[in-house]
Design an enzyme around this catalytic site. Structure first.
Site, PDB file in Angstrom:
ATOM      1  N   TYR A 136     -15.299 -71.298  21.075  1.00 56.52           N
ATOM      2  CA  TYR A 136     -16.533 -71.601  20.849  1.00 56.52           C
ATOM      3  C   TYR A 136     -16.827 -72.594  19.734  1.00 56.52           C
ATOM      4  CZ  TYR A 136     -17.155 -67.344  23.695  1.00 56.52           C
ATOM      5  OH  TYR A 136     -16.998 -66.497  24.648  1.00 56.52           O
ATOM      6  N   GLY A 161      -9.462 -53.124  22.045  1.00 54.48           N
ATOM      7  CA  GLY A 161     -10.673 -53.441  22.716  1.00 54.48           C
ATOM      8  C   GLY A 161     -10.631 -52.896  24.155  1.00 54.48           C
ATOM      9  N   ARG A 162      -9.698 -53.370  24.924  1.00 52.02           N
ATOM     10  CA  ARG A 162      -9.785 -52.852  26.402  1.00 52.02           C
ATOM     11  C   ARG A 162      -9.285 -51.281  26.398  1.00 52.02           C
ATOM     12  NH1 ARG A 162      -5.837 -57.542  28.443  1.00 52.02           N
ATOM     13  NH2 ARG A 162      -5.406 -57.367  26.387  1.00 52.02           N
ATOM     14  N   CYS A 180     -14.285 -50.805  34.380  1.00 50.99           N
ATOM     15  CA  CYS A 180     -12.852 -50.397  34.127  1.00 50.99           C
ATOM     16  C   CYS A 180     -12.082 -49.860  35.257  1.00 50.99           C
ATOM     17  CB  CYS A 180     -12.656 -49.389  32.846  1.00 50.99           C
ATOM     18  SG  CYS A 180     -10.780 -49.031  32.423  1.00 50.99           S
TER      19      CYS A 180
END
Length: 631
Positions: A152, A297-298, A340
């Site tokens: 970014y 996170g995941r 997911c």
């Protein structure tokens, strides 16, 4: 804590939605100490993709305040990640956006020109970060994180790969850090000491010519002097996108070494991220002193109650993330914005909140689940948890179906963990399993179910060419299961997911492996980040992949195929490849033979997963959950 993730749960114009609030409130209720919501666009030109949140106008503040209040009420602190997408605005294009960067270059991802920023534009962007931080403070957030990683805009300034300036904002690691130092200064001025301020940095870009750890340590020391309270250390850029979201090919906690180095260099607390996928990994990182906080996170998408279960010593009850990266790649199909593979409810929290957890006693049914692969296990669990009486029949001696075969590979350990969880969760919910039991009319007559869910998977595809019946022609699953002997020179026919898996398995044992794919794309069903990591791994092992290759015949020690030309379309070359063993990994076909037994008996049923249409785990699990909910 839960780090900023690509949740895509905001409205198309950047406002907070009820689903987004429910998503984070559920994780807060599940024990997360801090949720960082991101990345929020600090200006109209900073937007990344639809579904991301905006914070560049006061009209966004009321919704952000509702989000902060909901997470606080659920017991957690909450932060915002402020971002400017920079060159990332080009993917996908956003109306009115320019592709911006430190220098005028061609973007390595899109080939489009990047506009280099003037010093005046830099000052305006710095001011926009400060104004956004002030709005976050007014909305009631506890923490501000500046997004300085993953390519970014601030990250692009930090990297010699994208920053070729020769003014005060380029030329050395120190000068390349000036932009983000000014941003942090503006943020700190806006929030004072009321909020903590963090920066997310790459420990390294993991890209030739990009930021190295040595650069990061120099830049982190400069940032520490500008009022940073904590560093959040990650890795990778869009040019090596699979490194941003490390799949099962990478070790759990793969960026902990970077975090430790930044902590040692600055003396400030650090957060590490990158496949922190179990309480054991999190504990190990913290006990080793590699980080002060771990970002999950995941794994928190897979199980919102991860932290609460870990605190209660119920690690085995945590629904494990399988590191498939469907949540990142956004699998096409009838899935929510944050899908997911193993959690049907992810991204659907608001809709499912109004669903009664169990059916009434009068509505409970005896449900027969045929097959104990991923779809069957999920159907059994959900149906049993909703109050139905569930019997599962499986012809094999163990659960898992084809997934159980693939689980034997070292980099598929997450799949094996999920299978154990899914089986145990279904049994705990009350489902009864009958293994080594193939459905027939006698068993159906003895069970007398009210309804059936057919989850019998798929059978392997075959070739109808001369030589396809030779003894050295074997199926991929038989190779993975150890039921087929394999020579030194191997040709795998079919660059399907299973084809790539078996090629990887054989190449690891120092065999010469070639994959022949009739189509123009390998593993079309595989998501981008997972595929990119897989292809990198195969290339490193010397696996040759030939697309546009129509198989003609198989002979004694060879495979003959027609290779379509690239430079001269329509012109083909006849090629003969040596092969001691030919492994078939072709498209599979639904296994629907048990359906006739159910039809003859008049038992209503629904087919889910591969026996409906061979696809991915997410399709199997989601279809199975939906079928069980709709009983």
């Amino acid at each position: 804590m839960i780090p900023p993730i690509l949740d895509r749960l905001g409205s198309q114009d950047g406002y907070v939605t009820e689903q987004l609030i429910r998503f984070y409130a559920d994780r807060a209720e599940g024990g997360v100490a801090l949720a960082i919501i991101g990345g929020m666009a600090i200006s109209e030109a900073a937007k990344y993709r639809p579904g991301g949140l905006h914070i560049y106008d006061d009209t966004y503040v009321p919704g952000l305040a509702r989000l902060a209040d909901a997470v606080h009420a659920a017991g957690s602190k909450v932060g915002v990640q402020l971002q400017h997408a920079g060159r990332m605005v080009a993917d996908p294009p956003q109306p009115g956006n320019r592709t911006l960067g430190p220098s005028a270059l061609l973007d390595t991802l899109t080939g489009k020109p990047v506009d280099g920023l003037s010093t005046g534009e830099i000052a305006a962007i710095v001011g926009a970060f400060g104004a956004a931080a002030l709005r976050a403070r007014r909305a009631g957030f506890d923490h501000i994180e500046v997004h300085g990683s993953h390519g970014y805009l601030p990250s692009a300034f930090l990297s010699p790969f994208t920053n070729r300036r020769d003014d005060a904002y380029g030329g050395s690691a120190e000068a390349r850090a000036r932009f983000i130092c000014e941003i942090v200064g503006a943020v700190r001025d806006a929030v004072g000491d009321d909020l903590t301020v963090g920066v997310r940095l790459n420990g390294a870009d993991l890209l030739e010519g990009g930021v190295t750890l040595e650069h990061t340590l120099v830049q982190a020391r400069l940032l520490a002097g500008r009022g940073v309270d904590v560093f959040h250390i990650s890795g990778g850029t869009p040019d090596v996108f699979d490194r941003e979201f490390p799949s099962g090919f990478y070790e759990p906690g793969c960026y902990r070494g970077f975090a430790r180095a930044v902590r040692d260099a600055t003396g400030l607390p650090v957060i590490t991220v990158g496949r922190i996928n179990s309480p054991a990994v999190a504990d190990e990182v913290l006990e080793a002193g590699d980080a002060d906080l771990v970002a999950i996170g995941r794994a928190l998408i897979a199980d919102p109650a991860f932290v609460r279960k870990a605190a209660a010593g119920q690690d085995e009850r945590i629904r494990p993330c399988i590191a498939c990266n469907v949540c990142v790649d956004k699998e096409p199909g009838p899935f929510p914005p944050t899908p997911c593979s193993v959690n049907h409810g992810a991204g659907r929290e608001a809709a499912l909140a109004g669903l009664p957890p169990r059916v009434s006693d009068g509505a409970a049914k005896h449900v027969l689940v045929v097959g104990a692969g991923p779809a069957g296990l999920e159907a059994a669990r959900v149906a049993a948890e909703r109050g139905h009486r569930v019997t599962v029949v499986e012809k094999c001696a163990a659960v898992g179906g084809q997934m159980a075969v693939v689980c034997k590979l070292s980099h598929k350990v997450d799949f094996a963990t999920w299978l154990r969880y899914a089986h145990a969760a279904a049994e705990e919910a009350g489902a009864q399993f009958r293994l080594r039991t193939e459905l027939d009319r006698e068993i159906l007559a003895s069970l007398r179910p009210d309804h059936a869910i057919l989850a019998t998977g798929a059978r392997p595809g075959s070739l109808d060419i001369p030589g396809a019946d030779r003894p050295e022609v074997v199926q991929a699953l038989d190779v993975l299961d150890g039921h087929a002997s394999v020579g030194r020179r191997v040709v795998v026919i079919g660059a399907t997911r299973v084809g790539l898996v078996v090629a990887d398995h054989l190449a690891a044992s120092e065999r010469q492996v070639t994959i022949l794919e009739p189509g123009s794309e390998i593993a079309a069903e595989m998501g981008y980040t997972f595929k990119k990591g897989f292809v990198r791994r195969l290339s490193n092992q010397g696996v040759v992949v030939e697309t546009r290759s129509r198989i003609l015949q198989i002979g004694d020690g060879w495979v003959q195929f027609l290779k379509e030309g690239y430079l001269l379309p329509g012109r083909s070359e006849l090629v003969e490849r040596p092969a001691d063993t030919v492994v078939l990994a072709l498209e599979r076909h639904p296994e629907t033979r048990p359906a006739a037994i159910l039809q003859d008996a008049g038992i209503p049923f629904v087919a889910v997963g591969d026996c409906h249409e061979p696809r991915r785990i997410i399709n199997a699990v989601h279809e199975a959950a939906r079928a069980a909910i709709l009983l």
